[in-house]
Motif scaffolding. Structure first.
Motif, PDB file in Angstrom:
ATOM      1  N   GLN A   2       0.847  -1.200   0.000  1.00 24.88           N
ATOM      2  CA  GLN A   2       0.000   0.000   0.000  1.00 24.88           C
ATOM      3  C   GLN A   2       0.878   1.244   0.000  1.00 24.88           C
ATOM      4  OE1 GLN A   2      -3.429   0.343   0.258  1.00 24.88           O
ATOM      5  NE2 GLN A   2      -3.776  -1.854   0.036  1.00 24.88           N
ATOM      6  N   ARG A   3       0.468   2.222  -0.758  1.00 23.58           N
ATOM      7  CA  ARG A   3       1.202   3.481  -0.784  1.00 23.58           C
ATOM      8  C   ARG A   3       1.160   4.127   0.603  1.00 23.58           C
ATOM      9  NH1 ARG A   3       1.514   7.807  -5.315  1.00 23.58           N
ATOM     10  NH2 ARG A   3       2.363   9.559  -4.136  1.00 23.58           N
ATOM     11  N   GLY A   4       2.328   4.553   1.091  1.00 22.67           N
ATOM     12  CA  GLY A   4       2.413   5.181   2.402  1.00 22.67           C
ATOM     13  C   GLY A   4       2.577   4.206   3.553  1.00 22.67           C
ATOM     14  N   SER A   5       2.627   2.922   3.264  1.00 21.24           N
ATOM     15  CA  SER A   5       2.793   1.944   4.338  1.00 21.24           C
ATOM     16  C   SER A   5       4.235   1.944   4.836  1.00 21.24           C
ATOM     17  CB  SER A   5       2.421   0.536   3.846  1.00 21.24           C
ATOM     18  OG  SER A   5       3.372   0.074   2.908  1.00 21.24           O
ATOM     19  N   CYS A   8       6.640   0.236   2.387  1.00 19.78           N
ATOM     20  CA  CYS A   8       7.052   1.079   1.255  1.00 19.78           C
ATOM     21  C   CYS A   8       8.106   2.092   1.682  1.00 19.78           C
ATOM     22  CB  CYS A   8       5.849   1.802   0.662  1.00 19.78           C
ATOM     23  SG  CYS A   8       4.776   0.758  -0.310  1.00 19.78           S
ATOM     24  N   GLY A  12      11.803   2.233   0.135  1.00 20.44           N
ATOM     25  CA  GLY A  12      12.278   3.484  -0.442  1.00 20.44           C
ATOM     26  C   GLY A  12      13.549   3.977   0.214  1.00 20.44           C
TER      27      GLY A  12
END
Length: 65
Positions: A2-5, A8, A12
């Motif tokens: 999920q984006r923002g998890s 991630c 990153g």
């Protein structure tokens, strides 16, 4: 993923760190193979290659001080 998890963010962060290390190693290899590109000489080389050394005091015909 999920984006923002948190996962991630971790991927990153490690991806950026790994990219910086790889970039530094590659840049070091370039400087090792071509020592004339060392940072203190690079601006002068770039200006000379671009033909922008019109202000250089070492160029032919430059007025002496």
């Amino acid at each position: 993923m999920q984006r923002g998890s948190g996962f991630c963010a971790l991927v990153g962060r490690w991806g950026l760190a790994l990219s910086l290390v790889i970039g530094a190693v590659l840049l070091g290899r370039i400087f090792r193979d071509m020592p004339y590109l060392l940072p203190n000489r690079l601006p002068g080389i770039v200006l000379t290659k671009w033909g922008l050394d019109c202000c250089s005091p070492w160029r032919a015909g430059a007025p002496s001080r």
